[in-house]
Design a protein around this motif. Sequence first.
Motif, PDB file in Angstrom:
ATOM      1  N   UNK A  60       0.929  -1.410   0.110  1.00 29.61           N
ATOM      2  CA  UNK A  60       0.027   0.105  -0.039  1.00 29.61           C
ATOM      3  C   UNK A  60       1.010   1.148  -0.044  1.00 29.61           C
ATOM      4  N   UNK A  61       0.756   1.936  -0.945  1.00 28.76           N
ATOM      5  CA  UNK A  61       1.386   3.422  -1.098  1.00 28.76           C
ATOM      6  C   UNK A  61       0.271   4.191  -2.254  1.00 28.76           C
ATOM      7  N   UNK A  62       0.322   5.607  -1.592  1.00 27.82           N
ATOM      8  CA  UNK A  62      -0.618   6.158  -2.705  1.00 27.82           C
ATOM      9  C   UNK A  62       0.285   7.327  -3.348  1.00 27.82           C
ATOM     10  N   UNK A  63       1.701   7.140  -3.082  1.00 24.76           N
ATOM     11  CA  UNK A  63       2.587   8.170  -4.028  1.00 24.76           C
ATOM     12  C   UNK A  63       2.831   7.651  -5.124  1.00 24.76           C
ATOM     13  N   UNK A  64       3.516   8.452  -5.980  1.00 25.44           N
ATOM     14  CA  UNK A  64       3.932   8.352  -7.250  1.00 25.44           C
ATOM     15  C   UNK A  64       5.418   8.408  -7.484  1.00 25.44           C
ATOM     16  N   UNK A  65       6.255   7.634  -8.454  1.00 29.29           N
ATOM     17  CA  UNK A  65       7.718   7.765  -8.472  1.00 29.29           C
ATOM     18  C   UNK A  65       8.032   9.279  -8.961  1.00 29.29           C
ATOM     19  N   UNK A  66       8.979   9.876  -7.987  1.00 22.30           N
ATOM     20  CA  UNK A  66       9.627  11.124  -8.545  1.00 22.30           C
ATOM     21  C   UNK A  66      10.935  11.095  -8.848  1.00 22.30           C
ATOM     22  N   UNK A  67      11.612  11.908  -9.464  1.00 19.11           N
ATOM     23  CA  UNK A  67      13.147  11.765  -9.688  1.00 19.11           C
ATOM     24  C   UNK A  67      14.000  11.643  -8.543  1.00 19.11           C
ATOM     25  N   UNK A  68      13.585  12.543  -7.494  1.00 18.11           N
ATOM     26  CA  UNK A  68      14.367  12.366  -6.139  1.00 18.11           C
ATOM     27  C   UNK A  68      14.241  11.461  -5.491  1.00 18.11           C
ATOM     28  N   UNK A  69      13.431  10.376  -5.969  1.00 13.37           N
ATOM     29  CA  UNK A  69      13.270   9.033  -5.195  1.00 13.37           C
ATOM     30  C   UNK A  69      14.487   7.989  -5.621  1.00 13.37           C
ATOM     31  N   UNK A  70      14.803   8.217  -6.837  1.00 10.09           N
ATOM     32  CA  UNK A  70      15.710   7.093  -7.500  1.00 10.09           C
ATOM     33  C   UNK A  70      16.883   6.930  -6.811  1.00 10.09           C
ATOM     34  N   UNK A  71      17.665   7.797  -6.484  1.00 11.03           N
ATOM     35  CA  UNK A  71      18.806   7.460  -5.435  1.00 11.03           C
ATOM     36  C   UNK A  71      18.774   6.320  -4.357  1.00 11.03           C
ATOM     37  N   UNK A  72      17.674   6.491  -3.840  1.00  9.39           N
ATOM     38  CA  UNK A  72      17.616   5.261  -2.677  1.00  9.39           C
ATOM     39  C   UNK A  72      16.281   4.161  -2.889  1.00  9.39           C
ATOM     40  N   UNK A  73      15.309   4.666  -3.606  1.00  7.16           N
ATOM     41  CA  UNK A  73      13.926   3.643  -3.787  1.00  7.16           C
ATOM     42  C   UNK A  73      14.521   2.875  -4.942  1.00  7.16           C
ATOM     43  N   UNK A  74      15.458   1.910  -4.436  1.00  6.82           N
ATOM     44  CA  UNK A  74      15.997   0.908  -5.735  1.00  6.82           C
ATOM     45  C   UNK A  74      15.008   0.210  -6.450  1.00  6.82           C
ATOM     46  N   UNK A  75      13.955   0.131  -5.990  1.00  9.26           N
ATOM     47  CA  UNK A  75      12.785  -0.831  -6.819  1.00  9.26           C
ATOM     48  C   UNK A  75      12.274   0.027  -7.921  1.00  9.26           C
ATOM     49  N   UNK A  77      12.727   2.648 -11.405  1.00 12.11           N
ATOM     50  CA  UNK A  77      13.690   3.197 -12.155  1.00 12.11           C
ATOM     51  C   UNK A  77      13.038   4.268 -13.139  1.00 12.11           C
ATOM     52  N   UNK A  78      14.090   4.841 -13.759  1.00  9.30           N
ATOM     53  CA  UNK A  78      13.804   6.098 -14.665  1.00  9.30           C
ATOM     54  C   UNK A  78      12.362   5.914 -15.686  1.00  9.30           C
ATOM     55  N   UNK A  79      11.974   4.720 -15.883  1.00  8.08           N
ATOM     56  CA  UNK A  79      10.818   4.425 -16.449  1.00  8.08           C
ATOM     57  C   UNK A  79       9.534   4.476 -15.979  1.00  8.08           C
ATOM     58  N   UNK A  80       9.660   4.570 -14.433  1.00  7.15           N
ATOM     59  CA  UNK A  80       8.583   4.528 -13.643  1.00  7.15           C
ATOM     60  C   UNK A  80       8.152   5.935 -13.138  1.00  7.15           C
TER      61      UNK A  80
END
Lengths: 187, 181
Positions: A60-75, A77-80
């Motif tokens: 469960x998560x309501x958020x969307x993937x942001x560019x600032x997440x990619x350096x640590x939220x390793x699941x 990717x750029x395409x997400x």
Amino acid sequence: MKLSNEEVTRYSRHLTLPEVGMQGQLKLKEAKVLMIGAGGLGSPLGMYLGAAGIGTIGVIDFDVVDQTNLHRQIAHSLGDLGRPKAESLRETLLAANPNVRVEVHDERLTRDNALELFECYDIIADGSDNFETRYLINDAAFFTKKPLVSASIFRFQGQLSVFDPASGGPCYRCLYSQPPPASLVPS
Amino acid sequence: MQATEVIKLVLGEGLPMIGRLLLYDAMKMSFREVKVRRNPDCELCGEHPSVKELIDYQAFCNVPLGVEEAEVFDGSAYEMTPKALKQLLDSDEQPVLLDVREPYEWDICRIEGAELMPLSSFKADQTGITTDTPIVLYCYKGVRSMSALQELKKAGFSKLNNLEGGIDRWALEVDPDMPRY
């Protein structure tokens, strides 16, 4: 329940461990774990649980993937970028292990949906990032008598514990009876 | 480690972290463990619980502040949009531009001509600026600079403005080449 031949090979290094074995691997396959948060904590948690063969994983998560997440939220990717995190994590898990079932809850955990959702799972894993959710999770886990594997992180420091009052242990409120003043909470 | 705890619980093997809290510090690469006991006075799982159903967690976590702190400052009259600041900086009446972010933020990006005065060490009476000088303050999003503005106002400064939305909105609306963080 039985493991397929593909699963036997995949989990062979588990099956030869006395602590896991066939019985243990079947327990993992039958287990239903609900993860709250598909971010910094949820990414590695989900990836390990999926790879290890937890049969049903709720995210469960309501958020969307942001560019600032990619350096640590390793699941993710750029395409997400811009995609729901729960959905993105689901794809990452299935890419590694299609044998697991990933249930996506693309919504915010609230007092209105928490109890019903928790009832569907055996274990709750908290990877949330705020105190409101953390207390909500603790209370909902208590009322539904589910063990809570709680992790939190701030900058370079992390905390980990298991709260399971049903087996005699403390809950999160035993440790922190009150949240810190809102003015001291980092955003 | 969190995954390992989940797996141990499923397997019923090993010693789960029940009643123990692990504290991890990556900078020191140290692991510390503390015992956590069940609190008989716990409002949820104690002997006389007061929390008997799910509550309003937003209200619970927004602990009311002290009376003085609770006084809300309405800064709307001081707000200046990024475009208005750009016009002002391009004109002949250049204000003093104060950046109240921290040095590590200053290193990422800054508005040309600004002076760094981090809020963490900000002293309204030690700016070296006269109180009738026009000043525009900014930070990342415009919140910290507003609290610096309040301090300057208390110290007698009269020509104050705050960059609305901070340097982040400046990057969006005025300087597309500026990196956002």
